[in-house]
Design a protein around this motif. Structure first.
Motif, mmCIF file in Angstrom:
data_model
loop_
_atom_site.group_PDB
_atom_site.id
_atom_site.type_symbol
_atom_site.label_atom_id
_atom_site.label_comp_id
_atom_site.label_asym_id
_atom_site.label_seq_id
_atom_site.Cartn_x
_atom_site.Cartn_y
_atom_site.Cartn_z
ATOM 1 N N TYR A 133 0.799 -1.224 0.000
ATOM 2 C CA TYR A 133 0.000 0.000 0.000
ATOM 3 C C TYR A 133 0.837 1.283 0.000
ATOM 4 C CZ TYR A 133 -3.699 -3.201 1.715
ATOM 5 O OH TYR A 133 -4.601 -4.216 1.881
ATOM 6 N N HIS A 240 2.533 -0.814 11.886
ATOM 7 C CA HIS A 240 3.320 -0.397 10.725
ATOM 8 C C HIS A 240 2.604 0.601 9.835
ATOM 9 C CE1 HIS A 240 1.475 -2.619 7.388
ATOM 10 N NE2 HIS A 240 1.230 -3.574 8.261
ATOM 11 N N SER A 241 1.294 0.617 9.854
ATOM 12 C CA SER A 241 0.571 1.551 8.994
ATOM 13 C C SER A 241 0.553 2.941 9.627
ATOM 14 C CB SER A 241 -0.861 1.047 8.784
ATOM 15 O OG SER A 241 -1.588 2.010 8.060
ATOM 16 N N VAL B 28 -7.802 -10.211 2.382
ATOM 17 C CA VAL B 28 -8.222 -8.823 2.603
ATOM 18 C C VAL B 28 -7.515 -7.885 1.624
ATOM 19 C CG1 VAL B 28 -8.209 -6.924 4.263
ATOM 20 C CG2 VAL B 28 -8.826 -9.241 5.009
ATOM 21 N N PRO B 54 -6.290 1.810 4.685
ATOM 22 C CA PRO B 54 -6.408 0.540 3.976
ATOM 23 C C PRO B 54 -6.502 -0.638 4.945
ATOM 24 C CG PRO B 54 -4.142 1.340 3.913
ATOM 25 C CD PRO B 54 -4.964 2.426 4.535
ATOM 26 N N PRO B 55 -7.196 -1.675 4.500
ATOM 27 C CA PRO B 55 -7.447 -2.800 5.396
ATOM 28 C C PRO B 55 -6.241 -3.731 5.506
ATOM 29 C CG PRO B 55 -8.444 -3.231 3.285
ATOM 30 C CD PRO B 55 -7.824 -1.850 3.186
ATOM 31 N N VAL B 56 -6.101 -4.310 6.660
ATOM 32 C CA VAL B 56 -5.059 -5.312 6.890
ATOM 33 C C VAL B 56 -5.710 -6.597 7.381
ATOM 34 C CG1 VAL B 56 -3.205 -3.681 7.319
ATOM 35 C CG2 VAL B 56 -4.681 -4.378 9.204
#
Lengths: 353, 324
Positions: A133, A240-241, B28, B54-56
Motif C-alpha cells: 500500500y 506499521h501503517s 483482505v 487501507p485494510p489489513v
C-alpha cells in the motif's frame, strides 16, 4: 522493573568523522580504524572478544552482503562468535547485551556503519515501507517526517520557529564534537524540502561508522575507569501503517523507556535519535524529558546521521559522557523506520567508587 | 615487486539494483486492491468495531484475524499533509503536490497518498478530498491516481457491508523497484583494478601474518588489520581445484562445457578464480600451470579473459596444498 541479572557496561566507544562522502574507502576501510580504536582503548584483541554483533543495511550502498566483507576488519578467522542485524547498530548492541546476560560471553564488540553517499537515501528508505500500500508511491523519508511535523504543528505541540531552534541548538552543541558533519552557529534554516520541514530540520546525509565494547561485571571495571552500566534496555515498535498511528506521540518509545527503568529516577543527559527536528518534540513528550536534562550534547543526528550507526552512536555518546564523568545517569534512544516506527531506550549510569 | 601505497584515483561506476518483487495477496489485501480496480474502496472492521482503511488482515492492536469487509466512501478528510515542491521518481504526480493522510468517510484510520492541489496555500488539515481514479486500473494502490479537493460534506456515508467478491480477483502484485547507485570500490580494490588495467595482478600483504591477498579487499580477515603493502603476483599460477561447467550462463559467449578453476598465482596467499581454456576441458587437472590471457575487448580489458596452460610441468601437490 527488575534489574538485569548481570551488570553489563559500555566500556569503550569510538566513531569516525562523519562526512558527506567516503568514496575513497570501502566499508571495511572506513570501519577498521574505529574497531581498532575501541580495542586499543580497552587493550583487548579480537581473540579476547566473546561476541561480535554488527548493524548495517546493504540497501544503503547497494552492496550485497557488505557486512561479511566488513567482518574482515574484525579479524574473523579462525571463526568468531558473531551476528548481524539489518538495522541500526543499537539493536546489535541489544543482541550483544542479551548474549552477555546469558553468561556465554563476558565481552562484546558491537559496531555499525552506513554509507549513504553511493545512493539516493531518501529513495532507498522507501524500500523499507509496506510493499502493498505504501512503497509503490515512493514516499521518501523527508515526506513522511514532514507529515509527522505537520501533525505536531496542527496539534499545537510545536511550530516552525520552535523546530528551527531545535536545529540551531543541535548544531551549536555539535561545535564541540569533532566527528560531527554539520556543526556551528551558521547552519541556515534553508528552504522547504517538504513543507513544513526545511533543510535545517533534516539531518545531513553522510557516511560513518561507530563501535562500542560491552563488558560484564568486574571485567568491565578492569577495562574502564568509569564504566557506563546499562541499568535497563528495551525496544518496541508501533503499528506499521502510518494511518493507524497517532503521529504526535510515541507509545512504543514510552513503553521501552518504562521497561528500561527510565522513569524510576531522573536522568541528567538524553541522547535522542531524532533525525528530524519535529521528532525531538515527540520524544521529549513520550520520554518525559524535563527542561533540566541536557539533550543531545553531541549535536545528535541533526549534526551527524550515518544511517545504521546513528542510533548506536546515541548509546556511545551517552556512555562516553559517563566515562568522562560528565553524566551520572543518561538515557540513550535509537530509532528505526519512518516517523519513529521502532524505538530503543537504554538507561546508563556511572558508579561512584 | 613491492611498492609503497599511494592514494589511488577514486574509481566510480554506475550500479543499478533493480528487482520486480512478485508478491501474493491475502484475502483482505486481494479484495481491497481488486476493489480499487473496480472503483470501490473497502475497509476491514476490527473486533472492537473500528474500520481500517487501507485494510489489513490482522488487527494491529489485538492481532485478531479480521475479515469483516465494508465499503467506505471515495471522499474523505485530510488528517495531516506535507507539501512536496519537487516530486521524485516513482511518486504519484510529477508536478508539485501534497502528501496527505486521508480518513475516508466511514473509515477510522487514514490512507497515505498524494493530493493534487495548486499550492500549499490550498491545502490544510480538515480539507475535504475525493479519490481521482487512474484511467488504467490493474489492482494496485496506484489505481488511485491521487486525491483532489472536494466540496461534499463530511460523514455523509456509513460503511456498508461488502462481501469482497469480484470477478477475476487480483491475487498478486508485481512491485518493480529500481535504485541507482554510484559504486566506488575503495582504496585497496582501486589499486587492484588500476594495476589490472596495466595487465598486472597486484595483491596486498598483511603486515602481521604476511599473507598476500589477491584480490585484496583492504583488510586481512585473520588479523583484522589493513593490508597496505602492494605485491605483484603471477603472472603464472597453479590450478588448485576446478569444476566443469555444463550449463551456459545467460549472455555468456563461451561454449560449454568449460572449466572454471581456482588459480593460485605465484606469490599469492590464496587462490582467485578464472576460466581455463586452450586445453580440452577433460584434461584440466589440479597442479596444472597456467597463465593469464588478456584481450582488448571493451568489456574484458580490466581482467584476464581466461587462463591457459604454460606448458611447464605440473606443480607438486605440496606446493599448493595450503591454498586449496
Amino acid at each position: 522493573m527488575r534489574p538485569p541479572i548481570r551488570d553489563i557496561a559500555v566500556v569503550a566507544f569510538g566513531q569516525t568523522d562523519h562526512r558527506r562522502t567516503s568514496d575513497e574507502q570501502s566499508e571495511v576501510e572506513m570501519l577498521m580504524p574505529v574497531l581498532h580504536e575501541v580495542l586499543d582503548a580497552t587493550g583487548l584483541k579480537t581473540a579476547d572478544i566473546g561476541f561480535t554483533c554488527s548493524g548495517s543495511s546493504d540497501y544503503l550502498a547497494g552492496r550485497a552482503f557488505s557486512f561479511t566483507m566488513a567482518l574482515d576488519g574484525v579479524g574473523a578467522w579462525p571463526p568468531i562468535c558473531e551476528s548481524h542485524v539489518e538495522t541500526d547498530g543499537a539493536w546489535a548492541l541489544y543482541e550483544a547485551w542479551t548474549k552477555l546476560l546469558t553468561g556465554e560471553a563476558d565481552t562484546a564488540l558491537v559496531y555499525a556503519y552506513g554509507k549513504s553517499s553511493p545512493g539516493s537515501v531518501r529513495d532507498v528508505l522507501t524500500r523499507q515501507l509496506d510493499p502493498y500500500y505504501v512503497a509503490p508511491l515512493w514516499p521518501d523519508s523527508v515526506a513522511l517526517a514532514a507529515l509527522q511535523a505537520r501533525a505536531l504543528i496542527d496539534a499545537g505541540d510545536t511550530d516552525e520557529p520552535a523546530l528551527a531552534r531545535i536545529a540551531v541548538r543541535s548544531r551549536r552543541a555539535a561545535a564541540g564534537n569533532p566527528h560531527a558533519q554539520l556543526r556551528g552557529p551558521d547552519v541556515p534554516v534553508g528552504d522547504y524540502v517538504v513543507n513544513p520541514l526545511r533543510t535545517g530540520d533534516c539531518p545531513p546525509i553522510g557516511d560513518g561508522a561507530a563501535a562500542v565494547i560491552l563488558a560484564a561485571g568486574d571485567r568491565a571495571r578492569e577495562l574502564c575507569e568509569r564504566p557506563a552500566w546499562i541499568r535497563g534496555i528495551d525496544h518496541r515498535a508501533e503499528a506499521h501503517s502510518l494511518g493507524v498511528r497517532d503521529l504526535t506521540d510515541s507509545p512504543s518509545a514510552r513503553l521501552a523507556a518504562e521497561n528500561a527503568g527510565a522513569f524510576e529516577r531522573p536522568v541528567d543527559t538524553a541522547e535522542l535519535h531524532a533525525p528530524f527536528t519535529a521528532q525531538e518534540v515527540v520524544l521529549r513528550k513520550a520520554l518525559r524529558i524535563g527542561d533540566g536534562v541536557c539533550v543531545n550534547p553531541s549535536g545528535g543526528p541533526l549534526a551527524a546521521n550515518p544511517i545504521m550507526a546513528a542510533g548506536l552512536i546515541r548509546v556511545g555518546e551517552a556512555a562516553a559522557r559517563i566515562h568522562r564523568g560528565d553524566s551520572r545517569r543518561a538515557l540513550a534512544h535509537a530509532t528505526s523506520g519512518p516517523c519513529l516506527q521502532q524505538n530503543l531506550v537504554a538507561v546508563l549510569e556511572g558508579e561512584d567508587r | 615487486m613491492t611498492t609503497t601505497s599511494r592514494p589511488p584515483e577514486v574509481l566510480r561506476a554506475p550500479l543499478v539494483v533493480e528487482f520486480p518483487f512478485t508478491r501474493s495477496l491475502g484475502p483482505v489485501q486481494s479484495a481491497f486492491l481488486t476493489g480499487l480496480r473496480e472503483r470501490t474502496v473497502l475497509g476491514v472492521r476490527t473486533t472492537d468495531g473500528k474500520v481500517l482503511v487501507p485494510p489489513v488482515e490482522y488487527d494491529p492492536a489485538t492481532a485478531d484475524e479480521i475479515r469483516d469487509l465494508v465499503e467506505v466512501a471515495a471522499t474523505g478528510t485530510v488528517t495531516t499533509w506535507a507539501w512536496n515542491p519537487r516530486p521524485r521518481p516513482g511518486q504519484p504526480l510529477d508536478t508539485p503536490f501534497a502528501w496527505v493522510l486521508v480518513q475516508l468517510d466511514g473509515a477510522d484510520t487514514a490512507l497515505l497518498h498524494a493530493l493534487d492541489a495548486p499550492g500549499p496555500d490550498a491545502v490544510r488539515t480538515g480539507l475535504r478530498v475525493r479519490v481521482r481514479w487512474a484511467a488504467r486500473r490493474e489492482g494496485a494502490i496506484t489505481d488511485i491516481a491521487c486525491f483532489e479537493p472536494d466540496d461534499t460534506a463530511p460523514g455523509a456515508r456509513r460503511p456498508a457491508p461488502h462481501a469482497g467478491a469480484f470477478d477475476d480477483p487480483v491475487t498478486g502484485i508485481v512491485a518493480p523497484a529500481r535504485l541507482d547507485y554510484t559504486y566506488s570500490p575503495g582504496a585497496a580494490q582501486s589499486r587492484y583494478i588500476n594495476a589490472l588495467a596495466e595487465r598486472r595482478t597486484v595483491g596486498e600483504r598483511c603486515p602481521s601474518c604476511r599473507k598476500v591477498y589477491v584480490p585484496p579487499r583492504g583488510a586481512c580477515p585473520t588479523c583484522g588489520i589493513a593490508t597496505d603493502e602492494q605485491v605483484e603476483v603471477g603472472p603464472a599460477g597453479t590450478v588448485t581445484t576446478y569444476c566443469i561447467v555444463n550449463i551456459k550462463a545467460k549472455n555468456l559467449d563461451v561454449e560449454v562445457p568449460y572449466v572454471y578453476a581456482h588459480i593460485a598465482l605465484d606469490g599469492a596467499g590464496l587462490a582467485l578464480h578464472g576460466r581455463i581454456a586452450g586445453i580440452p576441458y577433460d584434461q584440466v587437472r589440479m597442479g596444472l600451470r597456467v597463465e593469464p590471457v588478456w584481450t582488448d575487448s571493451p568489456t574484458g580489458g580490466r581482467f584476464p579473459d581466461h587462463y591457459r596452460p604454460t606448458g611447464e610441468p605440473d606443480a607438486e601437490y605440496d606446493t599448493y596444498k595450503e591454498l586449496i
